[in-house]
Design an enzyme around this catalytic site. Sequence first.
Site, mmCIF file in Angstrom:
data_model
loop_
_atom_site.group_PDB
_atom_site.id
_atom_site.type_symbol
_atom_site.label_atom_id
_atom_site.label_comp_id
_atom_site.label_asym_id
_atom_site.label_seq_id
_atom_site.Cartn_x
_atom_site.Cartn_y
_atom_site.Cartn_z
ATOM 1 N N ASP A 15 9.625 3.951 -2.603
ATOM 2 C CA ASP A 15 8.912 2.895 -1.878
ATOM 3 C C ASP A 15 7.626 2.555 -2.634
ATOM 4 O O ASP A 15 6.873 3.445 -3.049
ATOM 5 C CB ASP A 15 8.579 3.354 -0.452
ATOM 6 C CG ASP A 15 7.910 2.262 0.357
ATOM 7 O OD1 ASP A 15 8.631 1.400 0.889
ATOM 8 O OD2 ASP A 15 6.657 2.269 0.450
ATOM 9 N N ILE A 16 7.368 1.249 -2.841
ATOM 10 C CA ILE A 16 6.133 0.817 -3.509
ATOM 11 C C ILE A 16 4.976 0.961 -2.518
ATOM 12 O O ILE A 16 5.029 0.423 -1.405
ATOM 13 C CB ILE A 16 6.248 -0.637 -3.995
ATOM 14 C CG1 ILE A 16 7.422 -0.780 -4.979
ATOM 15 C CG2 ILE A 16 4.942 -1.082 -4.655
ATOM 16 C CD1 ILE A 16 7.674 -2.205 -5.441
ATOM 17 N N GLU A 20 10.471 -3.600 -0.314
ATOM 18 C CA GLU A 20 9.932 -2.919 -1.490
ATOM 19 C C GLU A 20 10.561 -1.552 -1.706
ATOM 20 O O GLU A 20 10.011 -0.703 -2.400
ATOM 21 C CB GLU A 20 8.412 -2.773 -1.349
ATOM 22 C CG GLU A 20 7.954 -1.853 -0.230
ATOM 23 C CD GLU A 20 7.809 -2.559 1.110
ATOM 24 O OE1 GLU A 20 7.064 -2.039 1.952
ATOM 25 O OE2 GLU A 20 8.434 -3.621 1.304
#
Length: 377
Positions: free
Chosen positions: A246-247, A289
């Site tokens: 996950d960003i 994301e």
Amino acid sequence: MILSRKSPPLQSTPDASSLQSENEQLRASLQSLLDQAHDNQLILQRHHHLNLKLIGADSLTELLQLIFQDLKESSSLDVVTLLLTEDAFDIRRIMTDLKIQARAFPWLLLSNLSESDFSHAKWRAPRLERFNAEEHQILFPDHQPTPASVAILPLLRHKRLVGYLGFGSADPERFIQGVATDFIEEQATIIAICLENVINNERLKYLSLTDPLTRVSNRRHFELRLREEVVRSQRQSYPLACLYIDIDHFKRINDLLGHQEGDAVLCGVATRIKSELRLSDSIARFGGEEFVVLLINTHTAGAKHVAERIRARIMGQPFQVRNERSCKVTVSIGAAEMKAGPENQTTESIAQDLLARADEALYRAKNSGRNRVLCAN
């Protein structure tokens, strides 16, 4: 007065042995013709069967195997090559997308030349001739068996040259000028059509299974691949691991820089993740994301090592955005290894359990400060 008449000349009567000899010769000739007709019928049947297999090929890999193996055997050839010009089908990108390694098909030749480089009249029609190393090097390079005679057949689609099919034989009399080319021209036409069809099908298949923004697999494709690998890993007894990525603070990136720059960051992150993976591994965008990675034949320790490389690779260099600004990006990663479940556990439940445990590890990584890798218990 009695007139005498001359008797007709006596004709020699062939003896029984000469008649028998002629009959045996006739029988032998007839049998030879029958044998040749039978052989020709078998050849036609083999080629008809091969053509049906070529037309039915539903993947590029299958079609290439048919060309280089089945066609070679059915035609009793010593070598078959396929040369495609640089702009034909965009074959290099397709092979990369499909993870087809060029070394698996050494007889597939991808030329840097374009159609205009083969504009000379001698390259626009079938050529049957004795092998000449200097003249034929482009279709029969050094790593091929050196033929004695060759047939070079242009592959044309919609009056456009896309490449050549090369037949090579150790028999110097197999391909010579004056021999009819109808049969092999028909074979080349079928192969050109099949190449176009199968590559178009591969493109459509790839698009349906690919995230249009980042050009990595989409969720549907990943879940299909995951189930396949669960079954394969159980059958062959090798470990399987998953990374959930996950960003960090991606919403903030979108809010500050705009969605266009946010999309550029997503693409850049996907590229950096891919750079740390093997060809056998898989990456997919799971939505927003989030990315997931499937690591083949990998235990937890190996998964953590790959995850740390990915984290460092993304954090190590800021992403360049508009107006020469840069954006520093970090990711949080959860890692999990597939667990052995009850004997009656389904493939679907095993796959979902692996994803859920990697997701849970990601949740803990985000809650404990982000920009870190945590493994499932």
